[in-house]
Design a protein around this motif. Structure first.
Motif, PDB file in Angstrom:
ATOM      1  N   THR A 169       0.835  -1.203   0.000  1.00 55.54           N
ATOM      2  CA  THR A 169       0.000   0.000   0.000  1.00 55.54           C
ATOM      3  C   THR A 169       0.866   1.248   0.000  1.00 55.54           C
ATOM      4  OG1 THR A 169      -1.717  -1.188   1.236  1.00 55.54           O
ATOM      5  CG2 THR A 169      -1.834   1.212   1.243  1.00 55.54           C
ATOM      6  N   PHE A 170       1.930   1.217   0.775  1.00 56.44           N
ATOM      7  CA  PHE A 170       2.830   2.361   0.924  1.00 56.44           C
ATOM      8  C   PHE A 170       3.523   2.704  -0.392  1.00 56.44           C
ATOM      9  CE2 PHE A 170       6.940   4.009   2.939  1.00 56.44           C
ATOM     10  CZ  PHE A 170       6.408   5.231   3.282  1.00 56.44           C
ATOM     11  N   THR A 171       3.873   1.684  -1.174  1.00 57.08           N
ATOM     12  CA  THR A 171       4.628   1.901  -2.411  1.00 57.08           C
ATOM     13  C   THR A 171       3.753   1.827  -3.659  1.00 57.08           C
ATOM     14  OG1 THR A 171       5.208  -0.457  -2.433  1.00 57.08           O
ATOM     15  CG2 THR A 171       6.808   1.066  -1.456  1.00 57.08           C
ATOM     16  N   LEU A 172       2.446   1.681  -3.492  1.00 60.55           N
ATOM     17  CA  LEU A 172       1.535   1.592  -4.634  1.00 60.55           C
ATOM     18  C   LEU A 172       1.682   2.815  -5.535  1.00 60.55           C
ATOM     19  CD1 LEU A 172      -0.868  -0.227  -5.709  1.00 60.55           C
ATOM     20  CD2 LEU A 172      -2.368   1.494  -4.676  1.00 60.55           C
ATOM     21  N   GLY A 173       1.992   2.583  -6.798  1.00 59.45           N
ATOM     22  CA  GLY A 173       2.170   3.685  -7.730  1.00 59.45           C
ATOM     23  C   GLY A 173       3.490   4.412  -7.596  1.00 59.45           C
ATOM     24  N   HIS A 174       4.320   3.991  -6.639  1.00 57.84           N
ATOM     25  CA  HIS A 174       5.636   4.617  -6.421  1.00 57.84           C
ATOM     26  C   HIS A 174       6.682   3.523  -6.272  1.00 57.84           C
ATOM     27  CE1 HIS A 174       4.108   8.717  -6.084  1.00 57.84           C
ATOM     28  NE2 HIS A 174       3.080   8.199  -5.457  1.00 57.84           N
ATOM     29  N   GLU A 175       6.705   2.645  -7.256  1.00 59.47           N
ATOM     30  CA  GLU A 175       7.580   1.477  -7.223  1.00 59.47           C
ATOM     31  C   GLU A 175       9.053   1.849  -7.100  1.00 59.47           C
ATOM     32  OE1 GLU A 175       8.321  -2.597  -9.877  1.00 59.47           O
ATOM     33  OE2 GLU A 175       6.682  -1.218 -10.355  1.00 59.47           O
ATOM     34  N   LYS A 176       9.408   3.035  -7.592  1.00 61.96           N
ATOM     35  CA  LYS A 176      10.818   3.440  -7.545  1.00 61.96           C
ATOM     36  C   LYS A 176      11.338   3.572  -6.123  1.00 61.96           C
ATOM     37  CE  LYS A 176       9.861   8.423  -7.794  1.00 61.96           C
ATOM     38  NZ  LYS A 176      10.063   9.673  -8.566  1.00 61.96           N
ATOM     39  N   HIS A 177      10.429   3.731  -5.147  1.00 61.83           N
ATOM     40  CA  HIS A 177      10.854   3.881  -3.752  1.00 61.83           C
ATOM     41  C   HIS A 177      10.854   2.555  -2.989  1.00 61.83           C
ATOM     42  CE1 HIS A 177      11.260   8.223  -3.675  1.00 61.83           C
ATOM     43  NE2 HIS A 177      10.101   8.336  -4.288  1.00 61.83           N
ATOM     44  N   LEU A 178      10.499   1.460  -3.665  1.00 56.85           N
ATOM     45  CA  LEU A 178      10.457   0.172  -2.976  1.00 56.85           C
ATOM     46  C   LEU A 178      11.823  -0.196  -2.414  1.00 56.85           C
ATOM     47  CD1 LEU A 178       8.933  -2.338  -2.117  1.00 56.85           C
ATOM     48  CD2 LEU A 178       9.316  -3.294  -4.407  1.00 56.85           C
ATOM     49  N   ALA A 179      12.889   0.078  -3.162  1.00 61.98           N
ATOM     50  CA  ALA A 179      14.244  -0.243  -2.680  1.00 61.98           C
ATOM     51  C   ALA A 179      14.570   0.537  -1.408  1.00 61.98           C
ATOM     52  CB  ALA A 179      15.274   0.054  -3.761  1.00 61.98           C
TER      53      ALA A 179
ATOM     54  N   ALA B  77     -10.175  -2.191  -5.367  1.00 59.27           N
ATOM     55  CA  ALA B  77     -10.504  -0.786  -5.126  1.00 59.27           C
ATOM     56  C   ALA B  77     -11.287  -0.134  -6.253  1.00 59.27           C
ATOM     57  CB  ALA B  77      -9.217   0.008  -4.889  1.00 59.27           C
ATOM     58  N   VAL B  78     -11.121  -0.601  -7.489  1.00 56.82           N
ATOM     59  CA  VAL B  78     -11.635   0.126  -8.661  1.00 56.82           C
ATOM     60  C   VAL B  78     -13.120   0.451  -8.541  1.00 56.82           C
ATOM     61  CG1 VAL B  78     -12.139  -0.086 -11.129  1.00 56.82           C
ATOM     62  CG2 VAL B  78      -9.868  -0.641 -10.273  1.00 56.82           C
ATOM     63  N   ARG B  79     -13.952  -0.544  -8.327  1.00 54.94           N
ATOM     64  CA  ARG B  79     -15.405  -0.305  -8.311  1.00 54.94           C
ATOM     65  C   ARG B  79     -15.809   0.572  -7.121  1.00 54.94           C
ATOM     66  NH1 ARG B  79     -19.935  -3.426  -6.914  1.00 54.94           N
ATOM     67  NH2 ARG B  79     -18.532  -4.990  -6.034  1.00 54.94           N
ATOM     68  N   TRP B  80     -15.198   0.322  -5.950  1.00 53.61           N
ATOM     69  CA  TRP B  80     -15.518   1.141  -4.765  1.00 53.61           C
ATOM     70  C   TRP B  80     -15.177   2.602  -5.024  1.00 53.61           C
ATOM     71  CZ3 TRP B  80     -13.356   4.601  -1.481  1.00 53.61           C
ATOM     72  CH2 TRP B  80     -13.993   4.849  -0.262  1.00 53.61           C
ATOM     73  N   LEU B  81     -14.033   2.861  -5.608  1.00 57.14           N
ATOM     74  CA  LEU B  81     -13.616   4.235  -5.869  1.00 57.14           C
ATOM     75  C   LEU B  81     -14.589   4.934  -6.815  1.00 57.14           C
ATOM     76  CD1 LEU B  81      -9.791   3.601  -6.273  1.00 57.14           C
ATOM     77  CD2 LEU B  81     -10.864   4.937  -4.451  1.00 57.14           C
TER      78      LEU B  81
ATOM     79  N   ALA C 210      -7.375   7.842 -13.241  1.00 56.12           N
ATOM     80  CA  ALA C 210      -6.496   9.013 -13.324  1.00 56.12           C
ATOM     81  C   ALA C 210      -5.050   8.562 -13.487  1.00 56.12           C
ATOM     82  CB  ALA C 210      -6.646   9.872 -12.063  1.00 56.12           C
ATOM     83  N   PRO C 211      -4.220   9.373 -14.154  1.00 53.72           N
ATOM     84  CA  PRO C 211      -2.820   8.976 -14.387  1.00 53.72           C
ATOM     85  C   PRO C 211      -2.106   8.591 -13.082  1.00 53.72           C
ATOM     86  CG  PRO C 211      -3.362  10.915 -15.674  1.00 53.72           C
ATOM     87  CD  PRO C 211      -4.543  10.666 -14.776  1.00 53.72           C
ATOM     88  N   GLY C 212      -1.442   7.451 -13.109  1.00 52.39           N
ATOM     89  CA  GLY C 212      -0.669   6.998 -11.961  1.00 52.39           C
ATOM     90  C   GLY C 212      -1.463   6.288 -10.888  1.00 52.39           C
ATOM     91  N   CYS C 213      -2.781   6.191 -11.070  1.00 46.33           N
ATOM     92  CA  CYS C 213      -3.630   5.582 -10.037  1.00 46.33           C
ATOM     93  C   CYS C 213      -3.856   4.093 -10.311  1.00 46.33           C
ATOM     94  CB  CYS C 213      -4.935   6.353  -9.920  1.00 46.33           C
ATOM     95  SG  CYS C 213      -4.708   8.027  -9.258  1.00 46.33           S
ATOM     96  N   GLU C 214      -4.889   3.524  -9.693  1.00 38.86           N
ATOM     97  CA  GLU C 214      -5.036   2.067  -9.632  1.00 38.86           C
ATOM     98  C   GLU C 214      -5.012   1.370 -10.997  1.00 38.86           C
ATOM     99  OE1 GLU C 214      -6.288   3.486  -5.667  1.00 38.86           O
ATOM    100  OE2 GLU C 214      -6.645   4.183  -7.720  1.00 38.86           O
ATOM    101  N   VAL C 215      -5.719   1.908 -11.973  1.00 36.00           N
ATOM    102  CA  VAL C 215      -5.759   1.235 -13.274  1.00 36.00           C
ATOM    103  C   VAL C 215      -4.391   1.269 -13.947  1.00 36.00           C
ATOM    104  CG1 VAL C 215      -6.821   1.209 -15.561  1.00 36.00           C
ATOM    105  CG2 VAL C 215      -8.238   1.627 -13.545  1.00 36.00           C
ATOM    106  N   ASP C 216      -3.658   2.370 -13.792  1.00 33.06           N
ATOM    107  CA  ASP C 216      -2.299   2.415 -14.325  1.00 33.06           C
ATOM    108  C   ASP C 216      -1.392   1.414 -13.608  1.00 33.06           C
ATOM    109  OD1 ASP C 216      -2.682   4.211 -16.338  1.00 33.06           O
ATOM    110  OD2 ASP C 216      -1.685   5.908 -15.373  1.00 33.06           O
TER     111      ASP C 216
END
Length: 246
Positions: A183-193, A221-225, A234-240
């Motif tokens: 959850t913390f790194t969702l959409g920010h994979e570059k910070h996983l390391a 999350a998609v349908r709930w959102l 939206a760019p960078g969000c769940e579907v991306d």
């Protein structure tokens, strides 16, 4: 006079900001109880509770700024991202949280949701099918840890290398620490390391499980959102995030 800012609003709860005070209005008293208890037990800084009178919880604003948001830029040093490790060092809390849901129940919910996403035409079948396969890695036995349960970067405040506070603890409890990390790194994979560096070189963190949680969490999350007025497309969000797994 301070203006009233609507921070987030949907049918489950509303959060308002007035000056340096956040007012959380929640009709579910049990959820508020979980949040208050978790903040008292958390091994990381949390907001000061100013007043609690159901259905309103008043908390003080935290210093500094958040790490960012899903779909937007992220901030904070590598050390700040790594500091989240402290959360999972805590003694186990008494309750089971969102990150500790039964694997059987979660798998059943996930299967039903995937079918609805395709049947309702919200997502293409190949995107759902592939991410459903990726998500299988997350559905495995795990050792319980103190988990936040909704550890979005928008809930984490930092000042330089220091985490100054974490908010929104209503989903906290015993659970899978890798759910928090995903959850913390969702959409920010570059910070996983950076995050994994906080656990040290001797840690055994399965990256396929984290990627599985990215897919599982996003599909759930998609349908709930959409139903609550948010935009997972939206760019960078769940579907991306789902597309990035293809």
């Amino acid at each position: 006079m301070d203006e009233v800012e609507v921070v987030v609003a949907h049918t489950e709860r509303v959060t308002l900001r007035v000056g340096d005070v956040f007012l959380k209005v929640d009709s579910d008293q049990a959820r508020v109880d979980v949040e208050v208890e978790a903040m008292s037990l958390a091994p990381v800084p949390t907001p000061e509770i100013l007043r609690r009178k159901p259905p309103v919880l008043a908390i003080a604003a935290l210093p500094a700024a958040t790490l960012g948001r899903l779909g937007g830029p992220s901030t904070g040093s590598s050390a700040a991202w790594a500091a989240i490790r402290k959360l999972h060092d805590a003694p186990l809390p008494p309750r089971t949280g969102r990150a500790g849901r039964s694997g059987v129940a979660l798998a059943a919910e996930f299967d039903a949701e995937c079918q609805l996403l395709v049947t309702d035409g919200l997502l293409p079948a190949d995107l759902v099918t592939h991410n459903r396969q990726v998500a299988e890695a997350a559905l495995r036995p795990w050792s319980p840890a103190f988990t936040h349960g909704d550890l979005q970067i928008a809930h984490v405040f930092v000042d330089g290398d220091e985490v100054t506070g974490i908010i929104d603890w209503s989903e906290a409890g015993r659970g899978d620490a890798l759910y928090d990390l995903a959850t913390f790194t969702l959409g920010h994979e570059k910070h996983l390391a950076d995050v994994l560096a906080g656990y040290g070189t001797g840690s055994r963190i399965d990256l396929e499980v984290i990627r599985g949680w990215w897919s599982l969490r996003s599909l759930l999350a998609v349908r709930w959102l959409i139903e609550h007025g948010f935009d997972p497309f939206a760019p960078g969000c769940e579907v991306d995030v789902l597309r990035s797994r293809m």
